[in-house]
Design a protein around this motif. Sequence first.
Motif, PDB file in Angstrom:
ATOM      1  N   ALA A 208       2.769 -10.715   3.659  1.00  0.00           N
ATOM      2  CA  ALA A 208       3.577  -9.852   4.266  1.00  0.00           C
ATOM      3  C   ALA A 208       3.252  -8.454   3.734  1.00  0.00           C
ATOM      4  O   ALA A 208       2.906  -9.038   2.399  1.00  0.00           O
ATOM      5  CB  ALA A 208       5.420  -9.661   3.546  1.00  0.00           C
ATOM      6  N   ALA A 209       3.565  -7.823   4.384  1.00  0.00           N
ATOM      7  CA  ALA A 209       3.211  -6.010   3.964  1.00  0.00           C
ATOM      8  C   ALA A 209       3.370  -6.109   3.991  1.00  0.00           C
ATOM      9  O   ALA A 209       5.115  -5.853   5.402  1.00  0.00           O
ATOM     10  CB  ALA A 209       1.294  -6.259   5.389  1.00  0.00           C
ATOM     11  N   VAL A 210       3.820  -4.840   2.760  1.00  0.00           N
ATOM     12  CA  VAL A 210       4.583  -3.334   3.093  1.00  0.00           C
ATOM     13  C   VAL A 210       4.068  -2.609   2.232  1.00  0.00           C
ATOM     14  O   VAL A 210       3.357  -1.968   1.669  1.00  0.00           O
ATOM     15  CB  VAL A 210       5.950  -3.798   1.725  1.00  0.00           C
ATOM     16  N   VAL A 211       4.152  -1.691   3.538  1.00  0.00           N
ATOM     17  CA  VAL A 211       2.922  -0.233   3.160  1.00  0.00           C
ATOM     18  C   VAL A 211       4.294   1.029   3.324  1.00  0.00           C
ATOM     19  O   VAL A 211       5.298   0.791   3.855  1.00  0.00           O
ATOM     20  CB  VAL A 211       1.811  -0.379   3.915  1.00  0.00           C
ATOM     21  N   THR A 212       3.806   1.738   2.243  1.00  0.00           N
ATOM     22  CA  THR A 212       4.533   3.227   2.478  1.00  0.00           C
ATOM     23  C   THR A 212       3.828   4.233   3.739  1.00  0.00           C
ATOM     24  O   THR A 212       2.568   4.109   3.712  1.00  0.00           O
ATOM     25  CB  THR A 212       5.242   3.718   1.433  1.00  0.00           C
ATOM     26  N   VAL A 213       4.770   4.988   4.018  1.00  0.00           N
ATOM     27  CA  VAL A 213       4.006   5.986   5.001  1.00  0.00           C
ATOM     28  C   VAL A 213       4.437   7.290   4.515  1.00  0.00           C
ATOM     29  O   VAL A 213       5.794   7.696   3.964  1.00  0.00           O
ATOM     30  CB  VAL A 213       4.207   6.281   6.563  1.00  0.00           C
ATOM     31  N   ASP A 214       3.634   8.243   3.455  1.00  0.00           N
ATOM     32  CA  ASP A 214       3.803   9.306   3.099  1.00  0.00           C
ATOM     33  C   ASP A 214       3.172  10.856   3.177  1.00  0.00           C
ATOM     34  O   ASP A 214       2.208  11.374   3.506  1.00  0.00           O
ATOM     35  CB  ASP A 214       3.319   8.889   1.680  1.00  0.00           C
ATOM     36  N   GLU A 215       4.110  11.574   3.378  1.00  0.00           N
ATOM     37  CA  GLU A 215       3.717  12.909   3.810  1.00  0.00           C
ATOM     38  C   GLU A 215       2.187  13.968   2.440  1.00  0.00           C
ATOM     39  O   GLU A 215       1.387  14.529   3.084  1.00  0.00           O
ATOM     40  CB  GLU A 215       4.571  13.655   3.853  1.00  0.00           C
ATOM     41  N   ILE A 216       3.024  13.213   1.383  1.00  0.00           N
ATOM     42  CA  ILE A 216       2.057  13.896   0.307  1.00  0.00           C
ATOM     43  C   ILE A 216       0.478  12.938   0.515  1.00  0.00           C
ATOM     44  O   ILE A 216      -0.707  13.567   0.009  1.00  0.00           O
ATOM     45  CB  ILE A 216       2.942  13.535  -1.035  1.00  0.00           C
ATOM     46  N   ALA A 217       0.130  12.426   1.184  1.00  0.00           N
ATOM     47  CA  ALA A 217      -0.473  11.576   0.986  1.00  0.00           C
ATOM     48  C   ALA A 217      -1.814  12.409   2.256  1.00  0.00           C
ATOM     49  O   ALA A 217      -3.139  12.109   1.975  1.00  0.00           O
ATOM     50  CB  ALA A 217      -0.825   9.933   1.800  1.00  0.00           C
ATOM     51  N   ILE A 218      -1.618  13.242   3.327  1.00  0.00           N
ATOM     52  CA  ILE A 218      -2.576  13.516   3.299  1.00  0.00           C
ATOM     53  C   ILE A 218      -2.487  15.756   3.618  1.00  0.00           C
ATOM     54  O   ILE A 218      -1.161  15.547   2.319  1.00  0.00           O
ATOM     55  CB  ILE A 218      -1.822  13.796   5.668  1.00  0.00           C
ATOM     56  N   ALA A 219      -3.399  16.058   3.612  1.00  0.00           N
ATOM     57  CA  ALA A 219      -3.681  17.669   3.109  1.00  0.00           C
ATOM     58  C   ALA A 219      -2.165  18.571   3.842  1.00  0.00           C
ATOM     59  O   ALA A 219      -1.293  17.862   4.809  1.00  0.00           O
ATOM     60  CB  ALA A 219      -4.421  18.539   3.970  1.00  0.00           C
ATOM     61  N   GLU A 220      -2.380  19.527   2.782  1.00  0.00           N
ATOM     62  CA  GLU A 220      -0.678  20.423   2.961  1.00  0.00           C
ATOM     63  C   GLU A 220      -0.694  20.913   4.729  1.00  0.00           C
ATOM     64  O   GLU A 220       0.772  20.935   4.706  1.00  0.00           O
ATOM     65  CB  GLU A 220      -0.435  21.186   1.932  1.00  0.00           C
ATOM     66  N   GLU A 221      -1.623  21.007   4.827  1.00  0.00           N
ATOM     67  CA  GLU A 221      -0.903  21.750   6.481  1.00  0.00           C
ATOM     68  C   GLU A 221      -0.994  21.242   7.357  1.00  0.00           C
ATOM     69  O   GLU A 221      -0.213  21.248   8.667  1.00  0.00           O
ATOM     70  CB  GLU A 221      -2.385  22.356   6.139  1.00  0.00           C
ATOM     71  N   ASP A 222      -1.176  19.833   7.441  1.00  0.00           N
ATOM     72  CA  ASP A 222      -0.112  19.108   8.514  1.00  0.00           C
ATOM     73  C   ASP A 222       1.025  18.007   7.859  1.00  0.00           C
ATOM     74  O   ASP A 222       1.871  17.040   9.084  1.00  0.00           O
ATOM     75  CB  ASP A 222      -1.746  17.564   8.402  1.00  0.00           C
ATOM     76  N   GLN A 223       1.484  18.204   6.636  1.00  0.00           N
ATOM     77  CA  GLN A 223       2.777  17.520   6.425  1.00  0.00           C
ATOM     78  C   GLN A 223       3.592  17.893   7.438  1.00  0.00           C
ATOM     79  O   GLN A 223       4.483  19.390   6.975  1.00  0.00           O
ATOM     80  CB  GLN A 223       3.001  18.722   5.268  1.00  0.00           C
ATOM     81  N   ILE A 224       3.993  17.905   8.756  1.00  0.00           N
ATOM     82  CA  ILE A 224       4.494  18.526   9.606  1.00  0.00           C
ATOM     83  C   ILE A 224       5.850  17.843   9.172  1.00  0.00           C
ATOM     84  O   ILE A 224       6.919  17.760   9.462  1.00  0.00           O
ATOM     85  CB  ILE A 224       4.175  18.975  10.926  1.00  0.00           C
ATOM     86  N   SER A 225       5.964  16.343   9.717  1.00  0.00           N
ATOM     87  CA  SER A 225       7.219  15.560   9.578  1.00  0.00           C
ATOM     88  C   SER A 225       6.966  14.325   8.962  1.00  0.00           C
ATOM     89  O   SER A 225       5.352  13.995   8.438  1.00  0.00           O
ATOM     90  CB  SER A 225       7.292  14.878  11.334  1.00  0.00           C
TER      91      SER A 225
ATOM     92  N   VAL B  44       1.148  -1.028  -0.364  1.00  0.00           N
ATOM     93  CA  VAL B  44       0.458  -0.370   0.121  1.00  0.00           C
ATOM     94  C   VAL B  44       0.606   1.501  -0.133  1.00  0.00           C
ATOM     95  O   VAL B  44       1.723   1.131   0.762  1.00  0.00           O
ATOM     96  CB  VAL B  44      -0.731   0.014   1.297  1.00  0.00           C
ATOM     97  N   ASP B  45       0.533   1.708  -1.119  1.00  0.00           N
ATOM     98  CA  ASP B  45       1.190   3.654  -0.616  1.00  0.00           C
ATOM     99  C   ASP B  45       0.799   4.847  -0.353  1.00  0.00           C
ATOM    100  O   ASP B  45      -0.780   4.691  -0.354  1.00  0.00           O
ATOM    101  CB  ASP B  45       1.889   4.165  -2.625  1.00  0.00           C
ATOM    102  N   GLY B  46       0.901   5.006   0.273  1.00  0.00           N
ATOM    103  CA  GLY B  46       0.205   6.083   0.865  1.00  0.00           C
ATOM    104  C   GLY B  46      -0.410   5.741   2.153  1.00  0.00           C
ATOM    105  O   GLY B  46      -1.857   5.869   2.344  1.00  0.00           O
ATOM    106  N   TYR B  47      -0.108   4.119   2.766  1.00  0.00           N
ATOM    107  CA  TYR B  47      -0.809   4.020   4.106  1.00  0.00           C
ATOM    108  C   TYR B  47      -1.439   4.597   4.899  1.00  0.00           C
ATOM    109  O   TYR B  47      -2.539   4.607   5.486  1.00  0.00           O
ATOM    110  CB  TYR B  47       0.109   2.908   4.376  1.00  0.00           C
ATOM    111  N   ASN B  48      -0.852   5.676   5.513  1.00  0.00           N
ATOM    112  CA  ASN B  48      -1.181   6.730   6.373  1.00  0.00           C
ATOM    113  C   ASN B  48      -2.665   7.599   6.328  1.00  0.00           C
ATOM    114  O   ASN B  48      -3.046   7.812   7.420  1.00  0.00           O
ATOM    115  CB  ASN B  48      -0.296   7.809   6.697  1.00  0.00           C
ATOM    116  N   ALA B  49      -2.949   7.238   4.934  1.00  0.00           N
ATOM    117  CA  ALA B  49      -4.195   7.880   4.411  1.00  0.00           C
ATOM    118  C   ALA B  49      -5.532   7.292   5.137  1.00  0.00           C
ATOM    119  O   ALA B  49      -6.452   7.475   5.402  1.00  0.00           O
ATOM    120  CB  ALA B  49      -4.802   7.677   2.891  1.00  0.00           C
ATOM    121  N   PHE B  50      -5.556   6.522   5.554  1.00  0.00           N
ATOM    122  CA  PHE B  50      -5.896   5.175   6.639  1.00  0.00           C
ATOM    123  C   PHE B  50      -6.341   6.083   7.372  1.00  0.00           C
ATOM    124  O   PHE B  50      -7.694   5.988   8.460  1.00  0.00           O
ATOM    125  CB  PHE B  50      -5.833   4.095   6.936  1.00  0.00           C
ATOM    126  N   PHE B  51      -5.193   6.717   8.706  1.00  0.00           N
ATOM    127  CA  PHE B  51      -5.395   6.715   9.084  1.00  0.00           C
ATOM    128  C   PHE B  51      -5.853   8.127   9.744  1.00  0.00           C
ATOM    129  O   PHE B  51      -5.516   8.822  10.361  1.00  0.00           O
ATOM    130  CB  PHE B  51      -3.808   6.485  10.380  1.00  0.00           C
TER     131      PHE B  51
END
Lengths: 228, 387
Positions: B298-315, B254-261
């Motif tokens: 096996a599961a390989v996921v990426t967490v990416d800043e771009i998957a969330i809104a721009e104002e929350d791209q802090i870390s 899953v690319d941009g897995y953090n968008a689930f949360f």
Amino acid sequence: MFGITKIQFFNSNLKVLSTIIQQNGMSQYPNYYIKPIYKKDSQEELIKSGEIKKLSHLPTRAALADQTSSFSNDPLANLLINYCMREGNKILARNLVEQCFENIKRLQLEKYHKTTNEEDKHQIDLDPKSILHKAIENCKPILQLTPIKRGGVRYQVPVPITDKKAQFISMKWLIAAGQEKESTVRFNLQLARELIDAANNTGRVIKKKQDLHRQCEANRAYAHYRWS
Amino acid sequence: MYSSSIRFIFKNILPLKTPVQCFSSAPLLLSPEKLQRFRTTESQCLKHKDEHLGLFYTISEEDRKRIFIYGGIPKSFDVQTKTFNETCLMIRQPSLDIINCLRNLDYSKPVVRFVLYGKKGSGKSLSLAHILHYGYQSGFLIVHIPWLGNWMRRCKEYSNSETKEGYVDLNLDAAAWLLNFKTQNSHLLSNPEAKTSIDYVWSKREITPAGSDILNLVDHGINRIKYASDTIIALCEEIKKLSNKGIFRTLVAVDGYNAFFYPNTRVYTEKKEVVHPQNVTVTQGFMSLTNFDWKNGAAVVTVDEIAIAEEDQISHLPRYLLGKEGFEHLDPFVPVHVQNYTEKELTSCLDYYRERKWVNDYPGLDEEVKFVSDSNPYKLMKVCAPL
């Protein structure tokens, strides 16, 4: 204490001072400041010829933001950026010209991969800057039409122009051709196409130049109005 | 000494290059010796080893059409591959590490989760693409979401779910994903043992009975878009069961897995209320696939800043991007940091650009570009574009 007195001195004697210091328009530098030599090879030339000794102690202006010693720096490209610029938005202008270069490379590489013949492949120019130089050189007009009033009638008189003026006109035409497009096409893509066309001596801008020359040829009878 | 105007001074010395590899391929003008420095003919990801680090390998056109036809390769890189007339990926440490792990995992144990993280443009998605290619070549069943941001932040269509109260379906996206799944795994799904375990009743007349092919289930989802989201959940459960039985070995990517949360989605209910991603129907399937209650996968996921809104791209760190909930869902996982190019990778990349005639060479190019781009792969690509 001393500082305050100094400022007071400058404030009260500004008019007197301004006559002594040589002004240079709106520039922050007086006109005896020399322009910076920022290119590495021209610096080396100066060192070789020994002229550096003279220049090194003269007051020098700081280099402008676009004057870098990088080999990728091209004065003509910088000039194109400045001509594209509107309302001082240099970041946008630079981005557009850089994207245009990128598009030139993409278009040329596409051609490069399509051609199968090895000799034809070498013919294709892949350097966007050399394409820019060629395009500007090819679009330079020799003559220009100037309206001159003689006996109450405005005559379009062909007049020879300097190289600098020709370069300006050529770049102005190229940019205008880039802007003349459908709304779905980006400026940078259209400019890239025009530049490639002009470098190959075809296209709209070349046609415009030829039209101007033709009209100058037609109006050659008025040429003497330039001086009489 | 000279004028005060010298802005940058670069040393005009090209870095010493040493041949690192003995394979050679010579598609273009450079001498084979020079090509060895940045290319490898090893197109089998199974055989990629540490000695291939920093080298480019070619993905064949067929493989690309199979795996990446509906996404998986970022758009900006897709344009590059078109220009370069070939698809070449660099073999880098993070993807190689994960491939090594996948090779040596004990698949009778619960699934291992890998999380790729790193700053913007450091190559997470392309590392994932390399891993996917490995998974494809070594016969994994690929469950791949090309870019989750497309579902949560720019979905094509949303409608209230009819089967589950309070949930929202993404019908078109779900059907497109099913099609993607089908093309990626068509060679595996024809396996005669791949059958459904229970009856799925969609409506009065539409039933997928137990013992029918998985392919039928997928086809049903594609044809009846209304049930696509529910099909995905059913499919995910089936995949888990089949993997537990040992019929498939599954790779979840899953690319941009953090968008689930990330609560601030652009999916709305019919009353125009923002929907939390956990209330999107398809999420459930993938949440259960990234859980550790199954094996042989096996599961390989990426967490990416771009998957969330721009104002929350802090870390760019996983704890921030996943949040407490997501972190606890994935815990324990293997974090894999995707870093900027090393010196060797940078040289290799620039050599590749030179060979593809993408940059016009001049003395001091390497140092200059390295300095300007900070060795960040994406920035490097951008900086080299007008050169």
